[in-house]
Structures are given as structure tokens and as C-alpha cells.
Design a protein around this motif. Structure first.
Motif, mmCIF file in Angstrom:
data_model
loop_
_atom_site.group_PDB
_atom_site.id
_atom_site.type_symbol
_atom_site.label_atom_id
_atom_site.label_comp_id
_atom_site.label_asym_id
_atom_site.label_seq_id
_atom_site.Cartn_x
_atom_site.Cartn_y
_atom_site.Cartn_z
ATOM 1 N N UNK A 165 6.051 16.051 -8.254
ATOM 2 C CA UNK A 165 6.518 17.131 -9.128
ATOM 3 C C UNK A 165 6.839 16.503 -10.478
ATOM 4 N N UNK A 166 6.245 17.031 -11.554
ATOM 5 C CA UNK A 166 6.496 16.464 -12.879
ATOM 6 C C UNK A 166 7.415 17.385 -13.681
ATOM 7 N N UNK A 167 8.105 16.774 -14.642
ATOM 8 C CA UNK A 167 8.988 17.540 -15.518
ATOM 9 C C UNK A 167 8.763 16.997 -16.931
ATOM 10 N N UNK B 224 3.933 18.240 -30.544
ATOM 11 C CA UNK B 224 5.269 17.823 -30.112
ATOM 12 C C UNK B 224 5.230 16.551 -29.249
ATOM 13 N N UNK B 225 6.377 15.897 -29.189
ATOM 14 C CA UNK B 225 6.477 14.699 -28.351
ATOM 15 C C UNK B 225 7.291 15.021 -27.111
ATOM 16 N N UNK B 226 7.028 14.316 -26.054
ATOM 17 C CA UNK B 226 7.784 14.601 -24.843
ATOM 18 C C UNK B 226 7.898 13.386 -23.943
ATOM 19 N N UNK B 227 8.765 13.524 -22.997
ATOM 20 C CA UNK B 227 8.996 12.478 -22.017
ATOM 21 C C UNK B 227 8.621 13.089 -20.668
ATOM 22 N N UNK B 228 7.851 12.363 -19.872
ATOM 23 C CA UNK B 228 7.467 12.891 -18.557
ATOM 24 C C UNK B 228 8.343 12.248 -17.484
ATOM 25 N N UNK B 229 8.951 13.087 -16.665
ATOM 26 C CA UNK B 229 9.706 12.597 -15.508
ATOM 27 C C UNK B 229 8.961 13.025 -14.251
ATOM 28 N N UNK C 218 15.429 12.323 -10.719
ATOM 29 C CA UNK C 218 14.191 12.199 -11.500
ATOM 30 C C UNK C 218 13.969 10.766 -11.969
ATOM 31 N N UNK C 219 12.698 10.401 -12.090
ATOM 32 C CA UNK C 219 12.352 9.081 -12.632
ATOM 33 C C UNK C 219 11.649 9.277 -13.976
ATOM 34 N N UNK C 220 12.188 8.649 -15.005
ATOM 35 C CA UNK C 220 11.549 8.712 -16.329
ATOM 36 C C UNK C 220 10.387 7.757 -16.311
#
Ligand code: PHE
Length: 339
Positions: free
Chosen positions: A242-244, A255-260, A279-281
Motif C-alpha cells: 500500500x503506497x501513500x 509538484x514534489x512528493x514523498x512516497x511512503x 509507514x516507511x518513507x
């Protein structure tokens, strides 16, 4: 004369009784039978003996000579055989002993993981390119939308070699080089070593490895980024992860983002690995900024793209359950041999 011969016999017997090795026998033999030895001396003395006694005395001396020769030969035989037997005994090897192990070199755990990462991306249609570790400020910062006094440059403490040359602080330095050299559609991953002037601790090091990725084509959208990330992380963790996506800031994406990803160990309920967040970054990403595409000679009105970058060591820590990033550079065979 008669007494002299008996005395010599006694002396010889005394000497002979003390021999311990073949070498001693040789010595005695020379001592008694040698040219300047007592037997020879007695022979000389024979001349002074009267003619009628001479044959008898001669025989006496000769008997002693034969006796000594015979004893020495027998002594040599016996001792020689004993010494030979001892030597053979000492040289004996136990052929049933197990052999010595030859240690075979192995790949470093980070390289093993990199092989896996690259093979997944290759399977998804990406090719692999390598950029330079020493690069200009332009490719590492300026061309990626970091103006000279942009505060974002402070995000990474950089090793500058000259005011214009540096050790790359991220593999994003390779993005523009690929855009300049190739026309879209582009699907590339760019692994490599990166350098940051940070304090070495359990969580950070002055050099580590990243895998940069870039996808540029007509109509590339956020949805492609999501799908690519979901697919990659699911393949790597061998489960439907499952990604966030969280908004974040990097000057070269908008835009920029961080995937967890939802923690693969506790399933999101919280554990030591995910620091009880569930969650894991894992990766920084975003849609490539139109200015960056322009700098790379690509028309942002026609093309769009996304990029990402993640650290290999952090990932290896997660996957292998290692708690200290320094372990990867300490060459501890106890750790390395487990892979
Ligand atoms: N270069 C960024 C870093 O080192 C990661 C990143 C790459 C972010 C590509 C967005 C796009 O943190």
C-alpha cells in the motif's frame, strides 16, 4: 702388544655402548679404523715386534679390526632402520583430516539489492545509465532549478572541489545529461554513489548510493508516477504494498512528493522498523519541473515526465533488518558472509 690390543678392544666396546644414532657409528668407525687411528698405529708397531711373534700379533690386530668393522656395520644397519622408521612416522599425514576451506568472495549486500532493483526496473522497460560522481554545480544544482543563493542548496551539505565543481550530492545530476543526449520517450534509471558533508552516525554517512529514475514522454501524468511506484515497491517487497503520497518540496519537480509504503513488517499497526508510524518513507519523487525540461532541451508544452530518487542503504537497512548504516562500510565478515 697383546695388552695394547685388549685395551683397545675394551675402549671400543665402551665407546660403542654409548652410540645413539647412525652419525655416532660413523664417528667411531673413523676414530678406530681411520688412517691415524689406533688400529693403524698398532700395525705400524708390528715392525718392532720379533719376527716369530709377528704373525700371531698381526692376526690379533686383524681380528680386532674385523670385529670393529663388523660391529659398526651392524650398528649402522640397526640404527639407520630405526631412524628411517622414526622419520616416516613423523612425516605421516592424516588423510582423513577435513580440508581447509577456501573462502570465496561475495557481492556486497547493497550491490545484491541494487542488482534486484535494477532487474525490476529493466523488466518495466527502463534502461540503466551512469552519471559522473564529480560534476559541475550546473548539473547538480543550477540546471535543476536551484539558483545560486536558493535556500534549497542548504538542504544538502555539499563537498565542493572548486567553487564550480563538486561531489554530486544526489543522482539527480544525471537527469539533464540524459535529456541532453537522448530524445524522449525516455525511461531510465541512474544508480550511483552520492556524497554529503554530514556527521557519520547510525542513520547517515558521508557517502551512500541512490537510484534515480526518470520517465519522459507525451501525456505522462501523476497517475503514471503512482502506478510505477506501486508496481516497483510491490515487486521488490514481493507483496501488494500500500503506497501513500505526501506533498514535499524539491526545486526540480512540481509538484514534489514523498512516497511512503505501509510497513511490510507490522502491516501498519506500528513496530520498531517503522518507528511506530505504520509507514516507511522510501522515496522522493515528483513531476519534472518545466524549467528543468527546458534546460534539458525538451519542450514542456509537448512532453511531461516524472522522476524519483531513493537511497539504497536506507532500503537495505529496512530489508535486512540492520540498524546501523555504518555496518555497510565496516567490512565485518560476520555480517557480509550472511548474504
Ligand atoms: N534528489 C532527491 C534527493 O536526493 C530525490 C529526488 C529525486 C526527488 C527525483 C525528486 C525527484 O533527496
Amino acid at each position: 702388544m697383546h695388552d695394547k690390543v685388549s685395551l683397545l678392544r675394551q675402549q671400543f666396546q665402551a665407546d660403542f655402548s654409548k652410540i645413539a644414532q647412525a652419525k655416532d657409528v660413523e664417528e667411531i668407525k673413523v676414530k678406530y679404523l681411520g688412517k691415524k687411528g689406533p688400529i693403524q698405529e698398532l700395525m705400524q708397531d708390528l715392525r718392532t715386534v720379533s719376527a716369530d711373534e709377528r704373525p700371531l700379533m698381526g692376526k690379533l690386530i686383524n681380528d680386532l679390526k674385523v670385529e670393529i668393522t663388523h660391529l659398526c656395520e651392524k650398528g649402522l644397519e640397526g640404527l639407520g632402520a630405526a631412524e628411517e622408521a622414526k622419520r616416516i612416522e613423523e612425516e605421516k599425514i592424516d588423510v582423513t583430516l577435513p580440508g581447509r576451506t577456501q573462502f570465496v568472495g561475495k557481492k556486497h549486500p547493497v550491490n545484491l539489492l541494487l542488482d534486484e532493483v535494477l532487474s525490476i526496473f529493466k523488466g518495466m522497460g527502463f534502461s540503466v545509465h551512469y552519471g559522473p560522481d564529480i560534476d559541475s554545480d550546473y548539473y547538480n544544482y543550477e540546471g535543476l532549478n536551484f539558483p545560486k543563493d536558493h535556500p534549497a542548496r542548504d538542504m544538502q551539505d555539499t563537498f565542493y572541489i572548486t567553487p564550480d565543481m563538486l561531489l554530486r550530492s544526489h543522482t539527480s545530476n544525471t537527469q539533464l545529461r540524459i535529456m541532453e543526449a537522448h530524445k524522449p520517450p525516455l525511461r531510465v534509471v541512474m544508480p550511483g554513489t552520492v556524497y554529503r558533508n554530514e556527521d557519520i552516525s547510525a542513520r547517515s554517512h558521508v557517502f551512500f548510493h541512490q537510484v534515480e529514475g526518470m520517465y519522459i514522454d507525451k501525456h505522462v501524468s501523476f497517475a503514471d508516477l503512482f502506478a510505477t511506484m506501486h508496481e516497483f515497491w510491490s515487486k521488490l517487497f514481493k507483496t501488494d504494498v500500500v503506497t501513500r503520497f505526501r506533498p514535499s518540496y524539491f526545486p526540480f519537480v512540481e509538484p514534489g512528493l514523498e512516497v511512503d509504503i505501509k510497513c511490510t513488517t507490522c502491516g501498519g499497526s506500528g513496530c520498531r522498523l517503522c518507528k511506530h508510524t505504520g509507514w516507511l518513507e522510501v522515496v522522493g519523487a515528483g513531476m519534472i519541473h518545466p524549467e528543468v525540461l527546458k534546460n534539458g532541451g525538451i519542450d514542456p508544452e509537448v512532453y511531461s515526465g516524472f522522476a524519483w530518487g531513493f537511497g539504497m542503504e536506507r532500503l537495505a537497512l529496512l530489508l535486512y533488518g540492520i540498524t546501523d548504516i555504518r555496518a555497510f562500510t565496516q567490512n565485518d565478515l560476520k555480517l557480509l558472509q550472511q548474504f
